[in-house]
Every structure is written in structure tokens, then in C-alpha cells.
Design a protein around this motif. Structure first.
Motif, short mmCIF file in Angstrom:
data_model
loop_
_atom_site.label_atom_id
_atom_site.label_comp_id
_atom_site.label_asym_id
_atom_site.label_seq_id
_atom_site.Cartn_x
_atom_site.Cartn_y
_atom_site.Cartn_z
N ILE A 78 0.86 -1.19 0.00
CA ILE A 78 0.00 0.00 0.00
C ILE A 78 0.89 1.24 0.00
O ILE A 78 1.75 1.39 0.89
CB ILE A 78 -0.92 0.00 1.24
N PRO A 79 0.70 2.13 -0.97
CA PRO A 79 1.51 3.35 -0.98
C PRO A 79 1.17 4.25 0.20
O PRO A 79 0.06 4.19 0.74
CB PRO A 79 1.14 4.02 -2.31
N PHE A 80 2.12 5.08 0.58
CA PHE A 80 1.88 6.02 1.67
C PHE A 80 2.65 7.29 1.42
O PHE A 80 3.62 7.32 0.66
CB PHE A 80 2.26 5.41 3.04
N ILE A 81 2.18 8.33 2.08
CA ILE A 81 2.77 9.66 2.00
C ILE A 81 3.07 10.10 3.43
O ILE A 81 2.20 10.00 4.30
CB ILE A 81 1.78 10.67 1.36
N PHE A 82 4.27 10.54 3.68
CA PHE A 82 4.59 11.12 4.98
C PHE A 82 4.20 12.59 4.97
O PHE A 82 4.29 13.27 3.94
CB PHE A 82 6.08 11.02 5.28
N SER A 83 3.79 13.08 6.13
CA SER A 83 3.62 14.53 6.31
C SER A 83 4.38 14.90 7.57
O SER A 83 4.39 14.15 8.55
CB SER A 83 2.15 14.92 6.41
N THR A 84 5.03 16.05 7.54
CA THR A 84 5.84 16.43 8.69
C THR A 84 6.07 17.93 8.73
O THR A 84 6.12 18.59 7.69
CB THR A 84 7.20 15.70 8.67
N GLY A 85 6.20 18.42 9.93
CA GLY A 85 6.61 19.80 10.14
C GLY A 85 8.09 19.88 10.43
O GLY A 85 8.64 20.96 10.65
N TYR A 86 8.76 18.73 10.44
CA TYR A 86 10.18 18.64 10.72
C TYR A 86 10.97 18.46 9.43
O TYR A 86 10.39 18.33 8.36
CB TYR A 86 10.47 17.48 11.68
N ASP A 87 12.25 18.35 9.55
CA ASP A 87 13.12 18.16 8.40
C ASP A 87 12.95 16.73 7.87
O ASP A 87 13.27 15.76 8.55
CB ASP A 87 14.57 18.40 8.81
N PHE A 88 12.44 16.60 6.65
CA PHE A 88 12.19 15.29 6.07
C PHE A 88 13.49 14.52 5.82
O PHE A 88 13.46 13.31 5.66
CB PHE A 88 11.39 15.41 4.77
N ARG A 89 14.60 15.22 5.81
CA ARG A 89 15.88 14.54 5.57
C ARG A 89 16.29 13.66 6.74
O ARG A 89 17.23 12.88 6.64
CB ARG A 89 16.97 15.55 5.25
N ALA A 90 15.56 13.75 7.86
CA ALA A 90 15.87 12.91 9.02
C ALA A 90 15.19 11.53 8.92
O ALA A 90 15.27 10.74 9.84
CB ALA A 90 15.42 13.62 10.29
N LEU A 91 14.54 11.26 7.80
CA LEU A 91 13.90 9.95 7.62
C LEU A 91 14.95 8.84 7.64
O LEU A 91 16.05 9.01 7.15
CB LEU A 91 13.18 9.90 6.27
N PRO A 92 14.58 7.69 8.20
CA PRO A 92 15.49 6.54 8.12
C PRO A 92 15.78 6.19 6.66
O PRO A 92 14.96 6.45 5.77
CB PRO A 92 14.71 5.41 8.79
N GLU A 93 16.92 5.60 6.43
CA GLU A 93 17.36 5.27 5.07
C GLU A 93 16.28 4.54 4.27
O GLU A 93 16.08 4.81 3.09
CB GLU A 93 18.64 4.42 5.14
N ARG A 94 15.57 3.61 4.90
CA ARG A 94 14.58 2.80 4.18
C ARG A 94 13.41 3.62 3.67
O ARG A 94 12.67 3.16 2.81
CB ARG A 94 14.10 1.64 5.04
N PHE A 95 13.23 4.84 4.18
CA PHE A 95 12.12 5.68 3.75
C PHE A 95 12.56 6.90 2.96
O PHE A 95 11.72 7.70 2.55
CB PHE A 95 11.28 6.11 4.95
N ARG A 96 13.85 7.04 2.75
CA ARG A 96 14.30 8.19 1.96
C ARG A 96 13.78 8.01 0.54
O ARG A 96 13.83 6.92 -0.01
CB ARG A 96 15.82 8.28 1.97
N GLY A 97 13.25 9.05 0.00
CA GLY A 97 12.69 8.97 -1.33
C GLY A 97 11.19 8.73 -1.34
O GLY A 97 10.56 8.80 -2.38
N CYS A 98 10.59 8.45 -0.16
CA CYS A 98 9.14 8.29 -0.11
C CYS A 98 8.48 9.66 -0.29
O CYS A 98 9.03 10.68 0.13
CB CYS A 98 8.72 7.70 1.24
N PRO A 99 7.30 9.68 -0.88
CA PRO A 99 6.60 10.96 -1.00
C PRO A 99 6.41 11.59 0.37
O PRO A 99 5.99 10.92 1.32
CB PRO A 99 5.26 10.58 -1.62
N THR A 100 6.73 12.88 0.46
CA THR A 100 6.66 13.59 1.74
C THR A 100 6.09 14.98 1.52
O THR A 100 6.55 15.71 0.66
CB THR A 100 8.06 13.70 2.38
#
Length: 128
Positions: A78-100
Motif C-alpha cells: 500500500i503506498p503512503f505519504i509522509f507529512s511532517t513539520g520537521y526536516d524530512f531529511r531525518a527519515l530513516p534510510e529505508r524511507f528516503r525517497g518516499c513521497p513527503t
């Protein structure tokens, strides 16, 4: 507005006002709401059991990170989109590149990202 079958969007968001705004956008877009979940345990239950077409996941949910929910959705395909008020670059490696989506995001950015995720054509390097 999306055409065809109504898509089901899992909303994971702990801020009530933000959740209501997102719910309004999802409904305006012609989708059904799954949840919303304001706690990680509820979000995990929905991710495991509910019929979902796409997830919209706030990264910080009531002091917990949402990554276990993203792992479940990814396992289910299932696709997912992250939303954040923080720096998206702090995502774990496995989620880098996910829609944010960076908060605050506009209706147009939300609609564009949701369309791409539902179509399976999300540009994984795009952050809006």
C-alpha cells in the motif's frame, strides 16, 4: 476529484485541527477516510486490518514515530505519504525517497501527491 471507485485513505494525525483539515481535503477529493488515527496503536491496527488504498502518515504521532505503520503498509503493498513539520531529511534510510509533504502544505500539493500515489506513479524524489 478522482474518477472510478472511491479510494480509501488512512489518515494518521494526532493534531485535531490538522486532522480535520486533511479529512476535508480527502472528502473533497472524493475519497473515503480510514481512521483517523491519533495514536500509534490505533494506526497499527488499521494498517494491519483495514482496506486501504493509500496512507497519509504524520511522522510524529503523539510522541511516537510512525515508521512501524509505514513498514506494515509497505509490506502490504500500500503506498503512503509522509507529512511532517520537521526536516524530512531525518527519515530513516529505508524511507528516503518516499513521497513527503512538508507542513503546512496546500490543497494543490496534497492533491498532486495523492493522485501520484494512487496512480502508482509517485516520483520518489519529490517533496512538496
Amino acid at each position: 476529484m478522482l474518477e472510478g471507485q472511491r479510494k480509501r485513505v488512512l489518515i494518521v494525525e494526532d493534531e485535531a485541527m490538522i486532522s480535520m483539515l486533511i479529512e476535508d481535503m480527502v472528502l473533497d477529493f472524493g475519497c473515503e477516510i480510514v481512521g483517523p488515527a491519533a495514536r500509534l496503536d490505533h494506526a497499527l491496527t488499521l494498517a494491519l486490518q483495514a482496506e486501504i488504498d493509500v496512507g497519509l502518515l504524520d511522522i510524529n504521532v503523539d510522541g511516537s514515530v510512525v515508521f512501524p505503520v509505514a513498514d506494515v503498509l509497505r509490506f502490504r503493498g500500500i503506498p503512503f505519504i509522509f507529512s511532517t513539520g520537521y526536516d524530512f531529511r531525518a527519515l530513516p534510510e529505508r524511507f528516503r525517497g518516499c513521497p513527503t509533504l512538508s507542513k503546512p502544505f496546500s490543497y494543490d500539493h496534497f492533491a498532486q501527491t495523492l493522485r501520484k500515489s494512487l496512480a502508482g506513479t509517485s516520483d520518489t524524489s519529490e517533496v512538496v
